[in-house]
Design an enzyme around this catalytic site. Structure first.
Site, PDB file in Angstrom:
ATOM      1  N   ASP A  19      19.575 109.098 155.175  1.00  0.00           N
ATOM      2  CA  ASP A  19      19.221 108.200 156.281  1.00  0.00           C
ATOM      3  C   ASP A  19      17.976 108.760 156.955  1.00  0.00           C
ATOM      4  O   ASP A  19      17.311 109.662 156.423  1.00  0.00           O
ATOM      5  CB  ASP A  19      20.390 108.110 157.271  1.00  0.00           C
TER       6      ASP A  19
ATOM      7  N   SER B  27      26.000  99.020 158.562  1.00  0.00           N
ATOM      8  CA  SER B  27      25.602 100.426 158.566  1.00  0.00           C
ATOM      9  C   SER B  27      26.655 101.302 159.231  1.00  0.00           C
ATOM     10  O   SER B  27      26.745 102.499 158.958  1.00  0.00           O
ATOM     11  CB  SER B  27      24.263 100.596 159.306  1.00  0.00           C
TER      12      SER B  27
ATOM     13  N   HIS C 247      19.229 105.989 163.888  1.00  0.00           N
ATOM     14  CA  HIS C 247      20.177 105.396 162.940  1.00  0.00           C
ATOM     15  C   HIS C 247      21.003 106.467 162.226  1.00  0.00           C
ATOM     16  O   HIS C 247      22.234 106.371 162.118  1.00  0.00           O
ATOM     17  CB  HIS C 247      19.424 104.542 161.921  1.00  0.00           C
TER      18      HIS C 247
END
Length: 966
Positions: free
Chosen positions: A70, A333, A116
């Site tokens: 990520d 996600s 994220h």
């Protein structure tokens, strides 16, 4: 973060509504809260996924390595700063530029800090924050390894990202640059972390459309853009080969198909066993409005909550760095890391499973969306960790589970019903128990260790125990069950499958052993080990074929059942071997099997038969043979011998010890040895003074019937003989001193002893000569004779209760003798002839095997041999009246057997040998005979009566002879 492509320089969609919660720390500024339509409890996903059950059971992901590919890792965030977080750094050379990837570097875009990766990481293994009611990630003690998908050099990322955008193609995952960057990020994880088990990928392409054809078109187009160098695909394949589970978010475009990365097993089937696609659920458990569906990825797809609180950050007012907070985030996600973390929990619960098997557990225990087990929307359904902790509910493929006793001495128990799937393989020396109430799948194969079936199991294929042990304490139903030589079947349950055992069949419980409702075959090399409880055959289809070795244990006195038959069940055949207990043997005892229509019992008895030690002779040897046969396979089945044995053990042996050894074979040999003596006497009788018969030459015919009896003595039964003989011959005087006599003699001889008969067809040829030192008619003389005999015998024995046996033998017998005497004319019409002689015979009977009956003998080659010394006196008188003459006579003879006085036979039953002695055994016998000749012209008729006595032998003979001179 959107699950759209997260490539360098690509713009990211906002997640949607967010609620920010401040973390209690003096240097962190709170984020401004956003308004949301509905309240949502912090950490609600822990209970929604069943992960709270894992925590109660002590499973928190400890020791399981999970990777995250990520960007935007906040490694100083309070939720991510534990010792189980491991940011990775690496370098990659592209076009002469060395790119640095460092998960510790803060990344920013026009909206602020990239967060994220931090949100994803916290969902997996974030630390608990009780002040906010935050319970932490789903697997808070997992070892989390963080790999950045974008380089730390923002300028490079932006420049190359713009170049990709200019290509005008949304499906950039197969672009060369994208493949290099993402493939490198994956390699950093599985190459640097040898224990890695899961890689979370909360990134994807946008969905290509709503139809499977749209996905196929997008994949073909992406492959066209691939120049042949596919490092991303290569990395995915390499990770799968290293048993790493690849988890991909399905995407947030609200399409009927997921993003292209989630569909890869459709085109690369080798990835499917290590691949999961994840769609998102809202707080009500429905498919979230933004989430893509599973679509073509339904066979490897799960659903999980996508609306959770996760780690994030915002700009601090005083520019002192990020303000760390807890933010409500929506998207697939967030659903993907819950599945990745759950995989870590399941791996911790089942450390012996491969990740493909862990994936199978997760898919098969998911809660279905509706009545359909696998749906287009949610695939297998909602992640259910609580059910997954109890084992799989379906077997994907034919998995082999390897459990080691060293790592888990107590073994493992699966409590779910396994309702479908392939074959379950059990390997390793550990223990696995299937405790679901009703299991239905293809079958089981046990390679090693112990597999226990605790409840009902219905299999569609044959099951097999190659090695180790299969214990059935519930039930097993299927087309067949095979136990190989290295395998063991045990338990206290029910077997409803045709079963063949070439290995071991065992019982551990004292209260109950296995019950077989179908055929059971115990192979020749099988081993049946039984404790206190008997095996049970139940129902008309339960037909057992016995065989192999039986090993009873735990019985030191009395008896107990080994096998019971009920409701029409039957057993056939016999065991090949009964293994005795050394401790019993040392105490002078042993096990015996007792067979009856309703089952088999094992009993403890003395090592000898009742009364055996008091027997002697043939009976003692027969009893010894019968006692040895207690370990013979004939004793290990429902046989007539076993029924006799049960009577004998109760003290009722009957006459079988006397008859079993075959005394008749020795008696036959003793009888055959008497035939040359009889022929010798007949030939010598023809050699008188030639002047007594006109012309001196004559032929003669002799019909003889003889009976003899040898009395019984201790351990040896009496025998009887009846011989019927026809002798035809000729006498030829050569001179006054020399004469010859010769003839052949067909006959039948019957010997009877202890319910046995030997019937013999006999043909003898003989020649004799006599030489008078003065003349044949008077004075001293010497003589000799030679004979050869051919015997063909049939022996029948009635071995009640073992049935009747029959055998055929035959052979040749050779004999020679010398004789001498003195003919003394006491008066002109009387003659006194004392004589003596020596005669020897030798021959053989061929070996043979009896047939019929239950215990036929193999009779060894019989060697016949005897030597006899003879002495006697003959008295003759003549009265002449014209052409008529009467010649009465009296003969008295003494016979002395030299050397062995009795005959012996040697027989065998499958390696057990028994010798027998003939009833005829005396050395000394006396024979006497009376004769009367009536002569008229050239014809003479003779009547002869004889008797024999001595040493327990007796007998008599009658003969009629006819002579004619020529």
């Amino acid at each position: 973060m959107s699950a759209r492509k997260c490539m360098p320089g690509a713009r990211l969609k906002r997640v949607g509504n967010m609620t920010a919660l401040s973390l209690a720390a003096p240097f962190y500024a709170p984020a401004a809260p956003a308004q949301v339509a509905e309240p949502l409890p912090v950490s609600w996903e822990i209970a929604a996924t069943g992960a709270d059950a894992a925590r109660r059971a002590g499973f928190r992901g400890k020791g399981v390595a999970i990777g995250v590919l990520d960007k935007g890792f906040l490694v100083r965030h309070p939720l991510l700063s534990g010792p189980n977080f491991h940011p990775l750094d690496s370098t990659l050379n592209i076009d002469g530029n060395t790119l640095i990837f460092d998960a510790r570097v803060l990344q920013r875009d026009e909206r602020g800090y990239a967060t994220h990766g931090a949100s994803v990481s916290a969902a997996i293994a974030g630390r608990a924050y009780p002040d906010l009611g935050y319970l932490g990630g789903i697997a808070p003690e997992a070892d989390l390894y963080l790999s950045s998908m974008t380089p730390s050099d923002v300028i490079f990322a932006t420049a190359h990202g713009s170049k990709s955008a200019e290509a005008g193609n949304d499906n950039t995952l197969f672009q060369p640059l994208d493949q290099q960057l993402l493939g490198h990020g994956l390699r950093t994880l599985y190459r640097d972390v040898s224990a890695l088990r899961v890689i979370n990928n909360s990134w994807n392409d946008e969905a290509a459309g709503d139809r499977p054809a749209d996905v196929d078109t997008a994949y073909r187009r992406a492959r066209q853009l691939d120049t042949g160098n596919a490092p991303l695909i290569d990395s995915l394949r390499a990770a799968a080969r290293q048993d790493v589970l690849l988890v991909f978010a399905a995407g947030n475009e609200h399409r009927a198909q997921p993003g292209l990365m989630a569909t890869l097993p459709r085109y690369l089937p080798e990835l499917e066993p290590h691949f999961l696609s994840v769609v998102a659920l809202d707080a009500e458990g429905r498919l979230a409005a933004y989430s893509n569906q599973c679509g073509v990825s339904k066979d490897w797809c799960l659903s999980a909550p996508g609306d959770i609180y996760a780690a994030s950050a915002s700009d601090a007012p005083a520019d002192t760095g990020p303000a760390y907070n807890l933010v409500r985030v929506k998207g697939t996600s967030m659903a993907a890391p819950l599945v990745s973390g759950a995989a870590g929990l399941i791996r911790e619960r089942f450390p012996y499973m491969t990740m493909a098997q862990v994936r199978g557990v997760m898919l098969s225990t998911a809660t279905p969306e509706g009545a359909e087990r696998v749906s287009e929307a949610q695939g297998w359904g909602r992640l259910n960790v609580a059910r997954a902790l109890q084992g799989p509910e379906q077997l994907l493929g034919d998995p082999v589970y390897h459990l080691d006793r060293a790592s888990d001495p107590e073994g493992d128990v699966w409590r779910n019903d396994i309702v479908a799937g392939g074959r379950l393989g059990k390997a390793g020396n550990g223990t696995l128990s299937l405790a679901g109430m009703r299991n239905r799948f293809a079958g089981v194969t046990v390679h090693d260790g112990l597999l226990t079936l605790e409840q009902a199991h219905v299999f569609s294929q044959s099951s097999r125990v190659e090695g180790g042990e299969l214990r059935v304490d519930g039930s097993l139903e299927g087309p067949a069950l095979d136990v190989a030589p290295a395998g063991t079947l045990s338990g206290s349950g029910d077997i409803r499958a045709p079963t063949r055992i070439d290995g071991s069949l065992a019982s551990q419980q004292a209260s109950r052993a296995l019950t077989f409702h179908h055929s059971l075959i115990l192979g020749r090399h099988s081993r049946t080990r039984l404790a206190a409880a008997p095996l049970v055959l139940s129902g008309s289809r339960a037909q057992a074929m016995l065989g192999g070795t039986l090993i009873p244990s735990g019985l030191t006195a009395g008896s107990r059942p080994l096998l019971r038959t009920t409701a029409g069940a039957r057993y056939h055949g016999r065991f090949d071997r009964l293994q005795q207990d050394p401790a019993l043997n040392a105490a002078g005892q042993r096990h015996d099997l007792l067979f009856a229509p309703d089952g088999i019992r094992v009993a403890v008895h003395p090592q000898t038969l009742p009364g055996q030690q008091a027997l002697t002779g043939n009976a003692a040897r027969g009893a010894t043979l019968l006692n040895q046969l207690r370990d013979h396979p004939q004793a290990l089945g429902d046989s007539r011998y076993n029924r006799w044995l049960q009577q004998a053990l109760a003290g009722h042996a009957g006459s079988l010890p006397q008859t079993i050894g075959g005394q008749i074979h020795a008696d036959l040999g003793a009888a055959l040895l008497q035939q040359p003596l009889r022929l010798q006497s007949a030939l010598q009788t023809q050699l008188g003074h030639p002047g007594q018969v006109p012309g001196g030459k004559r032929w003669w015919l002799d019909a003889v019937s003889e009976r003899a009896r040898s009395s019984a003595r201790p351990g040896i039964a009496a025998s009887k003989e009846h011989s019927s003989t026809l002798r035809l011959g000729v006498s030829l005087p050569v001179s006054e001193r020399l004469a010859f006599s010769g003839g052949f003699s067909p006959g039948k001889d019957t010997v009877s002893a202890v319910s046995a008969h030997a019937r013999t067809d006999l043909l003898q040829l003989g020649v004799a000569t006599r030489y008078g030192l003065r003349a044949l008619g008077h004075g001293p003389y010497i003589g000799g004779q030679l004979a050869v005999s051919r015997a063909s015998s049939t022996i029948t024995r009635n071995l009640a209760p073992l049935g009747q046996t029959r055998g055929d033998t035959g052979g040749w017998l050779y004999s020679a003798g010398l004789t001498g005497g003195y003919r003394w004319p006491a008066t002109p019409d009387s003659m006194i002839t004392p004589h003596a002689g020596l005669q020897g015979s030798r021959g053989h009977l061929r070996a043979f095997r009896e047939h019929g009956g239950e215990l036929p003998l193999s009779v060894e080659r019989g060697t016949l041999s005897t030597q006899t010394a003879l002495a006697g006196i003959d008295l003759e008188q003549r009265w002449q009246r014209g052409r008529w003459a009467l010649l009465p006579g009296l003969s008295i003879a003494y016979q002395r057997t030299l050397g062995r006085s009795s005959q012996h036979s040697q027989t065998r039953i499958d390696g057990f040998t028994v010798g027998q002695t003939s009833a005829r055994h005396g050395r000394d016998r006396v024979a006497a005979s009376l004769k009367l000749d009536a002569r008229y012209a050239d014809w003479t008729a003779r009547v002869r009566l004889a008797g024999l006595t001595g040493s327990g032998d007796s007998g008599g003979a009658a003969s009629l002879q006819l002579f004619r001179a020529f």
